[in-house]
Design an enzyme around this catalytic site. Structure first.
Site, PDB file in Angstrom:
ATOM      1  N   PRO A 359      59.067   6.732  20.536  1.00  0.00           N
ATOM      2  CA  PRO A 359      59.373   7.266  21.763  1.00  0.00           C
ATOM      3  C   PRO A 359      59.841   7.626  23.380  1.00  0.00           C
ATOM      4  O   PRO A 359      58.736   7.713  24.536  1.00  0.00           O
ATOM      5  CB  PRO A 359      58.406   8.684  21.610  1.00  0.00           C
ATOM      6  N   ASP A 533      57.124   3.690  26.954  1.00  0.00           N
ATOM      7  CA  ASP A 533      56.965   4.914  25.912  1.00  0.00           C
ATOM      8  C   ASP A 533      55.939   5.491  25.853  1.00  0.00           C
ATOM      9  O   ASP A 533      54.835   5.736  26.459  1.00  0.00           O
ATOM     10  CB  ASP A 533      56.242   3.554  24.934  1.00  0.00           C
ATOM     11  N   HIS A 534      56.136   7.109  25.771  1.00  0.00           N
ATOM     12  CA  HIS A 534      55.508   8.431  26.305  1.00  0.00           C
ATOM     13  C   HIS A 534      54.201   7.857  25.198  1.00  0.00           C
ATOM     14  O   HIS A 534      53.117   8.551  25.569  1.00  0.00           O
ATOM     15  CB  HIS A 534      56.173   9.336  25.514  1.00  0.00           C
ATOM     16  N   ARG A 535      53.973   6.937  23.981  1.00  0.00           N
ATOM     17  CA  ARG A 535      52.845   6.844  23.808  1.00  0.00           C
ATOM     18  C   ARG A 535      51.519   6.566  24.384  1.00  0.00           C
ATOM     19  O   ARG A 535      50.744   6.833  23.999  1.00  0.00           O
ATOM     20  CB  ARG A 535      52.647   6.148  22.103  1.00  0.00           C
ATOM     21  N   ILE A 537      52.423   5.148  28.255  1.00  0.00           N
ATOM     22  CA  ILE A 537      52.405   5.921  29.162  1.00  0.00           C
ATOM     23  C   ILE A 537      52.488   7.836  29.523  1.00  0.00           C
ATOM     24  O   ILE A 537      53.597   7.719  29.850  1.00  0.00           O
ATOM     25  CB  ILE A 537      53.594   4.826  29.994  1.00  0.00           C
TER      26      ILE A 537
END
Ligand code: CAO
Length: 561
Positions: A359, A533-535, A537
């Site tokens: 993501p 990577d929004h998982r 950060i």
């Protein structure tokens, strides 16, 4: 005369269950036909016939546990002068696996042609030894899969074996098309660069019978030209994913695929067809998936009319998307079909996977590099004779190392529920080459000065353009930079280079009016685009990282604080 077939040397494996019997008493088997399959929790191995003959007794049953030396079956061999006992070399399964095809008596009983009939072919055949190419710093890497077997006709670049270290999975491809005449390694063997893994004849042999003749000719000891060849570099992908067909990579649940109960040849077959094994129901004992299960799965998918509308079949449709539009472009005007380069295919598959699986969010910011650019120009004018051109990229790499030290989550990789934070700073940078995108890596960039980074970056960029990067040059990266500054643009969304968790995109700097000290001043502004990577950060952390980077670039003295 009877030949006793025993379990050969299978490395450290002991008491391995027999999971499949491919023959029964009375069957005629040909040399290299698989007889039984053994499966440990780590590997699946087939024991093939080294000679043609009739099975007269089976000494094992399904589920029996065997070790090296266990008696498997007895063969009545035609035209053998004395009784002997054999331990055969196990050959891992391959896509050309014929175990489920009935062995017709015509096939099996056909006498092997003798040397005289094949001498001209054999003498014109050229045998090469395939060795493990440059695989970077890796040594003693175990072979986890062998994708071909003796007698297989393989195309150039077809994967032959898979090596897996704790960091990467690498395939060693065939350097050219030909027929495999010998495997010099087996599953579990540990290999390093230069180790001979197989022999192949490069003669163009179209049909299997001819291959058999060729092998017969070889076994008679006819003179053959043997040479070493330059090996194509291995294809490296992050562990634990295996390099699947590019079109399949984006949709197959890799973890579930790995866990599916199926032998390597069946896995290979599934990969070739782009079938997600986790969606296939196994019909063999304990739900093991066999080749026929995959064939039925694909048939039923096709029968539904819209290819790929079935989850599990590739073409991107495991996501439930519409099939890719099939358009006859030539109907609308002249066209030219240009095959993608090998690098484009590999990088494309990786980019596609990364884009689909991570993501992404991109945070844009502007850095005022007026003073930094003046310093860079000054350095270059002072250093004219030194032959090192100080680039903005080198400053960016230096500044990024500093920001990574302050924000360690950006110098990390996701591993299941864990974040692996690295205490080394290896910075990759995207290089545009005539063959496609490459990402060479500057190792330990934090320990190097800007001049050294500039020099290394320029050497690596040249190697990339000349197509001379080794796998080692591209391995170990912890964070990447994609600079389009020499070309143009304002902002863009760089795709994260998995298994990294962030990438910095840089566009062309330009003079902009900036409100400073109660007036607009002309300042040189560098656009930055940080994809993360929004998982791993959060948006706030990404904004802090970018803000800090902007501060550093505005005044690199901060890097010394
Ligand atoms: N703003 C303004 N000018 C810039 C700049 C920037 N951010 N970055 C570089 N420039 C200038 C350089 O100073 C140089 O100018 P001079 O020729 O007058 O000295 C010129 O642009 C060309 O620079 P360069 O791109 O050759 O050199 P570099 O060190 O900046 O970059 C490399 C090296 C390998 C990153 C680059 O050649 C390259 O391949 N870039 C493309 C990367 C890419 O494709 N990214 C997309 C990946 S996703 O598809």
């Amino acid at each position: 005369m009877p030949v006793e077939v025993k379990v050969p040397d299978i490395g450290d494996f002991k008491n391995i269950p027999v999971i499949e019997l491919m023959v029964k008493v009375g069957d005629l088997v040909k040399k290299d036909d698989p007889l039984v399959t053994l499966e440990s929790d780590k590997a699946t191995m087939e024991v093939p016939a080294s000679r043609s003959g009739t099975v007269t007794a089976l000494h094992v049953q399904l589920g029996d546990r065997v070790s090296e030396g266990s008696l498997i079956l007895t063969l009545e061999e035609a035209n053998v002068s004395s009784t002997h006992t054999e331990a055969l070399t196990p050959i891992p399964q391959s896509p050309q696996d014929t175990r489920n095809e009935p062995v017709s008596s015509a096939q099996s009983a056909a006498p092997t042609k003798q040397t005289g009939t094949t001498s001209s072919q054999a003498s014109s055949a050229e045998e090469i030894t395939i060795t493990v190419p440059d695989i970077g710093n890796f040594e003693n890497i175990p072979i986890i899969e062998i994708m071909a077997k003796v007698g297989d006709k393989v195309e150039a670049n077809a994967p032959l074996i898979t090596l897996e270290s704790d960091k990467a999975t690498m395939e060693v491809p065939a350097p050219q098309g030909g027929v495999i005449t010998a495997f010099l390694v087996k599953l579990g063997d540990k290999v390093s660069q230069g180790v001979a893994i197989a022999k192949m004849t490069t003669a163009s042999l179209a049909v299997r019978d001819t291959v058999q003749e060729e092998l017969t000719a070889q076994s008679t000891g006819e003179p053959r030209l043997t040479k070493e060849v330059t090996q194509t570099p291995p294809v490296t992908v992050p562990s634990p994913q295996k390099p699947l067909a590019p079109e399949a990579q984006s949709v197959i649940d890799q973890v579930a695929f790995t866990k599916a109960h199926a032998s390597p040849s069946v896995r290979h077959f599934a990969r070739e067809l782009g079938v997600d094994l986790s969606k296939v129901k196994g019909s063999a004992p304990k739900g093991r998936i066999v080749k026929e299960d995959i064939q039925s799965f694909v048939k039923s998918a096709l029968a539904q009319g819209v290819q790929g509308a079935t989850p599990g079949v590739s073409a991107g449709l495991g996501l439930g998307l519409l099939p890719w539009p099939q358009v006859d472009f030539a109907k609308f005007g002249a066209i030219e079909v240009q095959p993608l380069s090998r690098i484009k295919k590999i990088s494309g598959a990786n980019l596609h996977r990364n884009w689909v699986m991570i993501p992404h969010v991109t945070n844009n910011d502007d850095a005022d590099i007026t003073e930094l650019e003046a310093f860079r120009v000054q350095l270059n004018s002072e250093n004219k004779q030194a032959d090192i051109k100080v680039t903005m990229l080198a400053f960016l790499i230096k500044a990024v190392c500093n920001a990574l030290r302050k924000f360690p989550q950006f110098n990390a990789s996701l591993d299941g529920d864990n974040l692996v934070v690295k205490h080394y700073y290896h910075i990759g940078f995207a290089a545009d080459t005539p063959n496609g995108l490459m990402v060479p890596v500057i190792k330990d960039a934090d320990k190097k000065g800007v001049l050294q980074i500039a020099q290394e970056a320029s050497q690596l960029a040249k190697k990339a353009r000349d197509g001379k990067l080794s796998p080692a040059d591209m391995q170990g990266g912890t964070f990447s930079i994609s600079s389009l500054g020499g070309i143009g643009g304002t902002y863009f969304t760089p795709i994260i280079n998995a298994p990294e968790v962030a990438i910095l995109g840089v566009c062309r700097s330009s003079i902009k009016p900036v409100w400073r000290e109660n007036q607009f001043q002309p300042r040189l502004i560098l656009p930055l685009s940080l994809s993360y990577d929004h998982r791993v950060i959060d948006g706030a952390l990404a904004a802090r990282f970018n803000t800090y980077l902007v501060e550093l670039l505005a005044d690199l003295r901060r890097a010394t604080l």
